[in-house]
Design a protein around this motif. Sequence first.
Motif, PDB file in Angstrom:
ATOM      1  N   ASP A 140     -16.034  -8.255   8.858  1.00  0.00           N
ATOM      2  CA  ASP A 140     -14.453  -8.798   9.034  1.00  0.00           C
ATOM      3  C   ASP A 140     -13.497  -7.738   8.385  1.00  0.00           C
ATOM      4  OD1 ASP A 140     -15.258 -11.043  10.257  1.00  0.00           O
ATOM      5  OD2 ASP A 140     -15.439 -12.406   8.300  1.00  0.00           O
ATOM      6  N   GLU A 141     -14.073  -7.212   7.252  1.00  0.00           N
ATOM      7  CA  GLU A 141     -13.188  -6.215   6.381  1.00  0.00           C
ATOM      8  C   GLU A 141     -13.852  -4.559   6.679  1.00  0.00           C
ATOM      9  OE1 GLU A 141     -10.338  -7.898   3.477  1.00  0.00           O
ATOM     10  OE2 GLU A 141     -12.678  -8.262   2.862  1.00  0.00           O
ATOM     11  N   VAL A 142     -13.191  -3.650   6.798  1.00  0.00           N
ATOM     12  CA  VAL A 142     -13.699  -2.569   6.662  1.00  0.00           C
ATOM     13  C   VAL A 142     -13.300  -1.519   5.757  1.00  0.00           C
ATOM     14  CG1 VAL A 142     -13.964  -0.148   8.107  1.00  0.00           C
ATOM     15  CG2 VAL A 142     -14.409  -2.464   9.302  1.00  0.00           C
ATOM     16  N   VAL A 143     -13.886  -0.971   4.760  1.00  0.00           N
ATOM     17  CA  VAL A 143     -13.249  -0.083   3.782  1.00  0.00           C
ATOM     18  C   VAL A 143     -13.313   1.129   4.146  1.00  0.00           C
ATOM     19  CG1 VAL A 143     -13.651   0.979   1.605  1.00  0.00           C
ATOM     20  CG2 VAL A 143     -14.693  -1.260   1.816  1.00  0.00           C
ATOM     21  N   VAL A 144     -11.897   1.517   4.231  1.00  0.00           N
ATOM     22  CA  VAL A 144     -11.278   2.962   4.743  1.00  0.00           C
ATOM     23  C   VAL A 144     -10.996   3.980   3.633  1.00  0.00           C
ATOM     24  CG1 VAL A 144      -9.419   4.083   6.255  1.00  0.00           C
ATOM     25  CG2 VAL A 144     -10.358   2.095   6.974  1.00  0.00           C
ATOM     26  N   PRO A 145     -11.758   5.063   3.392  1.00  0.00           N
ATOM     27  CA  PRO A 145     -11.439   6.029   2.344  1.00  0.00           C
ATOM     28  C   PRO A 145     -10.048   6.490   2.638  1.00  0.00           C
ATOM     29  CG  PRO A 145     -12.739   7.013   4.062  1.00  0.00           C
ATOM     30  CD  PRO A 145     -12.614   5.581   4.301  1.00  0.00           C
ATOM     31  N   GLY A 146      -9.304   6.682   1.501  1.00  0.00           N
ATOM     32  CA  GLY A 146      -7.922   7.231   1.469  1.00  0.00           C
ATOM     33  C   GLY A 146      -7.178   6.103   2.172  1.00  0.00           C
ATOM     34  N   ASP A 147      -5.958   6.665   2.812  1.00  0.00           N
ATOM     35  CA  ASP A 147      -5.147   5.761   3.460  1.00  0.00           C
ATOM     36  C   ASP A 147      -5.049   5.878   5.046  1.00  0.00           C
ATOM     37  OD1 ASP A 147      -4.015   8.166   4.267  1.00  0.00           O
ATOM     38  OD2 ASP A 147      -2.149   8.334   3.451  1.00  0.00           O
ATOM     39  N   GLY A 148      -6.110   6.551   5.636  1.00  0.00           N
ATOM     40  CA  GLY A 148      -6.384   6.392   6.968  1.00  0.00           C
ATOM     41  C   GLY A 148      -5.853   7.389   7.735  1.00  0.00           C
ATOM     42  N   THR A 149      -5.078   8.278   7.169  1.00  0.00           N
ATOM     43  CA  THR A 149      -4.389   9.302   7.954  1.00  0.00           C
ATOM     44  C   THR A 149      -5.056  10.837   8.073  1.00  0.00           C
ATOM     45  OG1 THR A 149      -3.032  10.158   5.915  1.00  0.00           O
ATOM     46  CG2 THR A 149      -2.089   8.414   7.452  1.00  0.00           C
ATOM     47  N   ARG A 171      -8.562  -3.924   7.775  1.00  0.00           N
ATOM     48  CA  ARG A 171      -9.212  -2.636   7.014  1.00  0.00           C
ATOM     49  C   ARG A 171      -8.523  -2.657   5.535  1.00  0.00           C
ATOM     50  NH1 ARG A 171      -7.118   1.347  11.605  1.00  0.00           N
ATOM     51  NH2 ARG A 171      -7.325  -0.848  12.537  1.00  0.00           N
ATOM     52  N   VAL A 172      -9.272  -2.180   4.547  1.00  0.00           N
ATOM     53  CA  VAL A 172      -8.730  -1.960   3.335  1.00  0.00           C
ATOM     54  C   VAL A 172      -8.905  -0.579   2.692  1.00  0.00           C
ATOM     55  CG1 VAL A 172      -9.239  -2.814   0.820  1.00  0.00           C
ATOM     56  CG2 VAL A 172     -10.026  -4.362   2.810  1.00  0.00           C
ATOM     57  N   TYR A 173      -7.817   0.053   2.367  1.00  0.00           N
ATOM     58  CA  TYR A 173      -7.462   1.366   1.959  1.00  0.00           C
ATOM     59  C   TYR A 173      -7.909   1.768   0.467  1.00  0.00           C
ATOM     60  CZ  TYR A 173      -5.419   1.582   6.486  1.00  0.00           C
ATOM     61  OH  TYR A 173      -5.095   1.355   7.713  1.00  0.00           O
ATOM     62  N   THR A 174      -8.407   2.811   0.399  1.00  0.00           N
ATOM     63  CA  THR A 174      -9.033   2.996  -1.396  1.00  0.00           C
ATOM     64  C   THR A 174      -8.535   4.313  -1.853  1.00  0.00           C
ATOM     65  OG1 THR A 174     -10.990   3.790  -0.436  1.00  0.00           O
ATOM     66  CG2 THR A 174     -11.020   1.333  -0.900  1.00  0.00           C
ATOM     67  N   SER A 175      -8.390   4.511  -2.800  1.00  0.00           N
ATOM     68  CA  SER A 175      -7.928   5.773  -3.464  1.00  0.00           C
ATOM     69  C   SER A 175      -9.296   6.281  -4.339  1.00  0.00           C
ATOM     70  CB  SER A 175      -6.737   5.465  -4.516  1.00  0.00           C
ATOM     71  OG  SER A 175      -7.350   4.873  -5.767  1.00  0.00           O
ATOM     72  N   PRO A 176      -9.179   7.499  -4.703  1.00  0.00           N
ATOM     73  CA  PRO A 176     -10.361   7.953  -5.531  1.00  0.00           C
ATOM     74  C   PRO A 176     -10.612   7.150  -6.950  1.00  0.00           C
ATOM     75  CG  PRO A 176      -8.913   9.973  -4.778  1.00  0.00           C
ATOM     76  CD  PRO A 176      -8.187   8.850  -4.209  1.00  0.00           C
ATOM     77  N   ARG A 177      -9.741   6.801  -7.484  1.00  0.00           N
ATOM     78  CA  ARG A 177     -10.028   6.081  -8.625  1.00  0.00           C
ATOM     79  C   ARG A 177     -10.521   4.780  -8.358  1.00  0.00           C
ATOM     80  NH1 ARG A 177      -7.263   1.915 -10.761  1.00  0.00           N
ATOM     81  NH2 ARG A 177      -5.829   1.846  -9.424  1.00  0.00           N
ATOM     82  N   GLU A 178     -10.107   4.185  -7.264  1.00  0.00           N
ATOM     83  CA  GLU A 178     -10.423   2.603  -7.057  1.00  0.00           C
ATOM     84  C   GLU A 178     -12.094   3.004  -6.686  1.00  0.00           C
ATOM     85  OE1 GLU A 178      -6.656   0.591  -5.473  1.00  0.00           O
ATOM     86  OE2 GLU A 178      -7.769   1.800  -3.996  1.00  0.00           O
ATOM     87  N   VAL A 179     -12.495   3.761  -5.791  1.00  0.00           N
ATOM     88  CA  VAL A 179     -13.794   3.928  -5.149  1.00  0.00           C
ATOM     89  C   VAL A 179     -14.793   4.141  -6.526  1.00  0.00           C
ATOM     90  CG1 VAL A 179     -13.509   4.529  -2.777  1.00  0.00           C
ATOM     91  CG2 VAL A 179     -13.645   6.218  -4.451  1.00  0.00           C
ATOM     92  N   ASP A 180     -14.028   5.154  -7.359  1.00  0.00           N
ATOM     93  CA  ASP A 180     -14.910   5.577  -8.720  1.00  0.00           C
ATOM     94  C   ASP A 180     -15.230   4.425  -9.563  1.00  0.00           C
ATOM     95  OD1 ASP A 180     -16.032   7.785 -10.430  1.00  0.00           O
ATOM     96  OD2 ASP A 180     -14.517   7.123 -11.775  1.00  0.00           O
ATOM     97  N   ILE A 181     -14.559   3.478  -9.307  1.00  0.00           N
ATOM     98  CA  ILE A 181     -15.008   2.191 -10.272  1.00  0.00           C
ATOM     99  C   ILE A 181     -16.262   1.501  -9.933  1.00  0.00           C
ATOM    100  CG2 ILE A 181     -14.420  -0.208 -10.613  1.00  0.00           C
ATOM    101  CD1 ILE A 181     -11.641   0.681 -10.307  1.00  0.00           C
TER     102      ILE A 181
END
Length: 329
Positions: A184-193, A248-258
Motif C-alpha cells: 500500500d505504501e512505497v518508501v521513496v529515497p529523497g524527494d522523488g525528483t 509514497r513516503v519520502y525520506t531524507s538521509p537522516r530519517e533512513v539512518d535511524i
Amino acid sequence: MDSALVVGGTRFIGRHLVEELLAHDYRVTTFNRGKHDDPFADDDRVHHVQGDRTDRKALLTAKREVEPDVVFDCVAYKPREVEHAIDIFGGVDAYVYVSSGAAYADEDVPKREDETTLESCTAEQATDDSMETYGPRKAAGDRIVFQAAERGVNAMSVRPPVVYGPHDYTERLAYWVHRVAEHDEVVVPGDGTNLWQRVYVEDVARGLRLVAEEGEPGEAYNVGDRNAVSLDRMLDLIADALGTDVERVYTSPREVDIVDLDLEGFPLYRDYPHLLDTSKVEELGYESTPVEEAMAETVDAHREHGRTGEEEGPDREDEERLLDVLGTV
C-alpha cells in the motif's frame, strides 16, 4: 553487412540484439561459454560457437568459423578483452563495443560524447572485477576503440545508461514494480525528483545495429530514452501499467539512518542527475520507444516471470520499521 557475430547473446542486451539482427535479415552467430540457457537453441537461424571470450584461441576459432562482417562485443568488461577482440577482428566491416554511461567522469548535464571527460583507469583497476571500477574499465575500453580506429580499424562504441526491459536479470526496476504491486505504501529515497536516465533494452539493440551500419569509426554514441523520467514519474508509469495507484513516503538521509539504511541502497537512486545527450545517435536514425510503452512491456514481463528484485534493495521489514518511525514524527 550480412553476417553478425554477437559476443554474448543469451541473457539481456545480447538476447535482444540477436532478435533485432534477425528481424533485419542478418545471419547471426552467438559466441559465449554456454553457461546460461540459450533462448535460440531451437532457432536454426542462429548458429552458436561455444568458448570463453577471455581465451584468444577461442576467439580465433570463432573468427575462422564465422568470418563475420560485424562483431558486437556485449560482454567486454576489461580493457585487455577489448584489445584481444580488436586484434582478432580488426578487419571486419564494423566492431561495436558495448561501453557504458558509467565511463563518464564529469557530472555534466547532459553528458556529451565528444565533450565530457572519461574516467581514468589505473593498471590495478583494469584487472579488477568490482563495481567500483566498472566505469574506469569501460572508459579504458573506449580509448582502445578510438586508438584502433586511428590505425584503420572500423571500431565504434555505444554508451547506454541503466538498461531496463524484459529479461533484465539485474532486477533493479523489478524491485519497484514489486513494491508498487504488492504494498500500500512505497518508501521513496529523497524527494522523488532524482534523475537517472535509463534506456529500454530494445532501443539499445536498435542503436547497436544502427551504429554498426551507419556509424563512423572512432566515434562513441550515447543511447538512452529521449524522455528521461524522475523516480517519481517512473513510479507513476509503473502504477499506470499495473492499473493501480501508488502511495509514497519520502525520506531524507537522516530519517533512513535511524533504521540503518541509506538512500544509495535503494535501486535506481542517484543524488545527482545522470543524463546523456542522444542527439548524435539520433542523426543515424535512432528513435527511442515512448517511455509509457516501454514501461508497460517491462512491467508485464517482470510480473509474468516472477521477478521481484527483493535482493536489490532494503528488506520490506526494514522499510516497515522506517514507516513506523516516520509515523511518529
